[in-house]
Design an enzyme around this catalytic site. Structure first.
Site, PDB file in Angstrom:
ATOM      1  N   GLU A   1       4.962  -5.226   8.355  1.00  0.00           N
ATOM      2  CA  GLU A   1       3.574  -5.047   7.905  1.00  0.00           C
ATOM      3  C   GLU A   1       2.969  -6.347   7.374  1.00  0.00           C
ATOM      4  OE1 GLU A   1       3.330  -0.331   6.613  1.00  0.00           O
ATOM      5  OE2 GLU A   1       3.578  -1.826   5.039  1.00  0.00           O
TER       6      GLU A   1
ATOM      7  N   HIS B   1      10.660  -3.840   2.933  1.00  0.00           N
ATOM      8  CA  HIS B   1      11.109  -2.454   2.822  1.00  0.00           C
ATOM      9  C   HIS B   1      11.623  -1.962   4.159  1.00  0.00           C
ATOM     10  CE1 HIS B   1       6.876  -1.941   4.052  1.00  0.00           C
ATOM     11  NE2 HIS B   1       6.913  -0.621   4.054  1.00  0.00           N
TER      12      HIS B   1
ATOM     13  N   HIS C   1       0.825  -1.218   0.000  1.00  0.00           N
ATOM     14  CA  HIS C   1       0.000   0.000   0.000  1.00  0.00           C
ATOM     15  C   HIS C   1       0.862   1.273   0.000  1.00  0.00           C
ATOM     16  CE1 HIS C   1      -0.284  -0.622   4.671  1.00  0.00           C
ATOM     17  NE2 HIS C   1       0.814   0.014   4.371  1.00  0.00           N
TER      18      HIS C   1
ATOM     19  N   HIS D   1      -0.584   5.009   9.629  1.00  0.00           N
ATOM     20  CA  HIS D   1       0.810   5.476   9.655  1.00  0.00           C
ATOM     21  C   HIS D   1       0.857   6.831  10.335  1.00  0.00           C
ATOM     22  CE1 HIS D   1       0.343   2.704   6.266  1.00  0.00           C
ATOM     23  NE2 HIS D   1       1.618   2.400   6.401  1.00  0.00           N
TER      24      HIS D   1
HETATM   25 FE   LIG Z   1       2.481   0.842   5.354  1.00  0.00          FE
END
Ligand SMILES: [Fe+3]
Ligand SMILES: [Fe+3]
Lengths: 302, 136, 302, 136
Positions: free
Chosen positions: A242, A195, A12, A61
């Protein structure tokens, strides 16, 4: 009876929202990413696949929740949610319409099932929730499905364990199955894949591990539910954690799944893009061991 | 190999990852007001006040002098060391008009073009940066 | 090593705060209530009994949390908390000082132990938390112990099950035991006993059931953990459900308890006052079945 | 005897308790703005505005006409039927200067002295008011 008909996982990355909103989604950089969603857009537009409701698992976030309050699992039971202003103005996408009736049914069922849910009635939703909608639906006038936001803390440590996430998915499946109205329900798990957005190790990508994870979503293996947090951190970067949210989706699909579509691309901004569409082959989930009053010991004690 | 028996063991392992600060309670406590300051930039009126006078805006927050200096210097590695979390800090660099790639690259010792080239070539390999102690 | 040295249960009727704050606590109406706490005030003032930290289990009564957000279990990790304005101005009692270090340790441990905690860093605390402090300590300049607020949803249905509350207590005990500093920790469970504040059945009191519940807090029986919500509702009035919070305290005391002091009085306002002081005889709690990575299957999968 | 298998059975049992409204999701949804209105009276400035003009203050909230009328009439049983929760509604009667006993007694069909006398004598017995169906 409501039924979980499919599970979708997707990264996302906020930049995907920017690309779509500014018409760059088919340029040289973004086309290889968006092209991997063409199959899904076509598939989900067909009446037999179109969900009435999406239970959309994502993380906030630092948008709706700041450091004052950090819920581990928060379920949105509200009527509608606006896109959050994340520091550059809210995305110009439709408001997200909720399904309060099913959401409250699930929330109540989960608490009986001994999940310590936080119920949310009003909040804004950030790119974690709106970018997957864009990836699956493009830019419609209104989102074609109602959405039940399920926000998971994966920012402040510890996030929930993989096992807990999988078990939450199983409990969601039980809750959906006990809802009277005939609805097609999707569960989407978002975020990831590898990431790292911080520090000297930023930019880490582990395509091998990510593809192992994609493999593990398919079939009847439950190996993924036992991966400890430290492995996500070491192997997939600090933000790869995540991916525990995908396990909620996987748990909700039951004993065995089949992959309908799979897509992997590096990079998008700092991130490896992963996307998979799953169908339950055998949607069986274990019965609740804990439902209030629903056991011999409880009854004997009355 | 056995897993962590309690939160100490669980957290202890996080220090073994090179070039990475895991956002634990200790960091969350140290960076509380730093992160709340950053969060305040989600509101357009706060962004305007911040852009008009950064130092004055910072002085409204009970942050350490080190934290304030690091914000003014946009020294993101230092801000992580001082309890900042990247999702909160992103409100600062978004207000500066920087993308995640631009801001994140500043922490790696590469310039943004080198960093982008690394990402385009498949990203940073996990090889050798999984563990300090076991260097694998 | 931190140790749980005692558990205390007490009603937290707001009128008790009013009585204490206006000097009526020894009038004919209130004396029989407050007299039952004299033993405890003397006992807790002794250095060997004085807790360094109280984990204070209570519920918010539409003060810190409105309908926008409803956490099932919220743990206060902040530095300090102010008394809430509940509609007639805040109580003139000292601020409540937190113990962020132990609180965060417990919060992190509980999440690893698969409790889906909400972490709170800033909030005001209402009579549910400040009245028990008054009952145990009178009116000091500053509260003699640091406090970790643990707010439980018992207002919007369903509250957590009795079994879940007891299990949370057990997990709190494990967390306290793994904290390095040598601290004496109390766990207090508040609310109850029987009362109903609404409808034609308001004023319901069930002294027999309440005393059965007090009996069940003592010894090594775990019968109370299996009482279903419907029994609290039928037998003890709609607000008697607050007693599930006592089970968190009881669970934290381990296998077996001894009662040091016990007090029961009807009425205070609409409510039956119950109060008990417990000591662990055998503080053993079961090991965590769930601690992240701490099991064979998890390790085999790595 | 078996326990509830799902949330429907669990909730269904609540309707069997005489003179009692359990604050379930259905009630929480119906009473959302009613309860949020009541909650707003926790702030001194809102209490002042409310006391100055109750009707005008109520009209700022997206509540039903029935809910507004029941608030103005301080009809607490009706407010419970319309989704009110007693802890939220307590902000209304606290602002009126009523105690819990005074406000709660208005729901029972007794006057406050009768209600107090019942409480002093040990409260209302659960006998016969545990279950409508099984009247025990
Ligand atoms: Fe995220
Ligand atoms: Fe209470």
């Amino acid at each position: 009876m409501a039924r979980i008909t499919a599970g979708i996982a997707s990264s996302h990355v906020p930049l995907l929202g920017v690309a779509a909103d500014t018409g760059k989604d088919r340029d040289a950089y973004f086309d290889p990413i968006f092209a991997g969603y063409d199959w899904t857009r076509e598939w989900i537009a067909k009446p037999e696949n179109k969900p009435d409701v999406v239970i959309l698992v994502y993380n906030d976030h630092a948008s709706a929740f700041d450091m004052k309050i950090i819920p581990t699992f928060a379920i949105g039971c509200g009527e509608r949610y606006k896109p959050a202003d994340e520091g550059w103005g809210p995305r110009q996408v439709p408001d997200v319409e909720g399904h309060p009736d099913l959401a409250w049914h699930i929330a109540q069922s989960l608490v009986l099932d001994e999940f310590d849910m936080t119920i949310i009635n009003e909040m804004d939703v950030d790119h974690g929730l709106t970018v997957p909608l864009t990836m699956m639906y493009g830019a419609p006038e209104a989102w074609p499905a109602k959405v039940i936001p399920l926000a998971v803390n994966v920012v402040t440590y510890p996030p929930p364990s993989g096992n807990r996430c999988w078990a939450l998915g199983e409990a969601i499946a039980r809750a959906v199955q006990s809802y009277g109205e005939d609805l097609k329900v999707h569960v989407w798990g978002t975020g990831g894949m590898s990431h790292q957005l911080q520090g000297q190790r930023a930019g880490l990508i582990n395509a091998e591990w990510d593809n192992m994870f994609l493999d593990g979503m398919v079939g009847d293996t439950q190996a993924l539910r036992f991966i400890p947090h430290i492995e996500y951190l070491r192997e997939t970067g600090s933000e790869g954690i995540e991916m525990v949210m995908w396990l909620i989706m996987r748990g909700a699909l039951g004993r065995e799944t089949k992959a309908l579509h799979r897509h992997y691309h590096v990079p998008c901004s700092n991130t490896a893009i992963g996307h998979i569409v799953l169908e339950p082959v055998d949607g069986t989930v274990p019965p609740s061991p804990t439902l209030e009053g629903n056991n011999g010991a409880a009854q004997a004690a009355i | 190999m056995t897993g962590p028996k309690d939160i100490h063991e669980y957290l202890g392992a996080f220090d073994d990852i090179p070039g990475t600060r895991v956002y634990t309670a200790a960091r969350a406590r140290q960076g509380y007001h730093l992160n709340q300051f950053a969060m305040s930039l989600m509101k357009a009126e706060n962004r305007a006040r911040w852009l008009a006078d950064e130092r004055a805006y910072l002085d409204e927050w009970p942050m350490s002098q080190e934290q304030k200096d690091a914000v003014l210097a946009r020294d993101y590695n230092r801000l992580l060391d001082l309890g900042g979390n990247i999702y909160f800090l992103s409100k600062v660099f978004s207000t500066d008009g920087l993308s995640f790639v631009q801001a994140v690259s500043t922490m790696t010792g590469m310039n943004v073009d080198e960093y982008k080239a690394m990402m385009d070539a498949g990203g940073r390999s996990p090889k050798g940066v999984r563990s300090i102690k076991e260097s694998y």
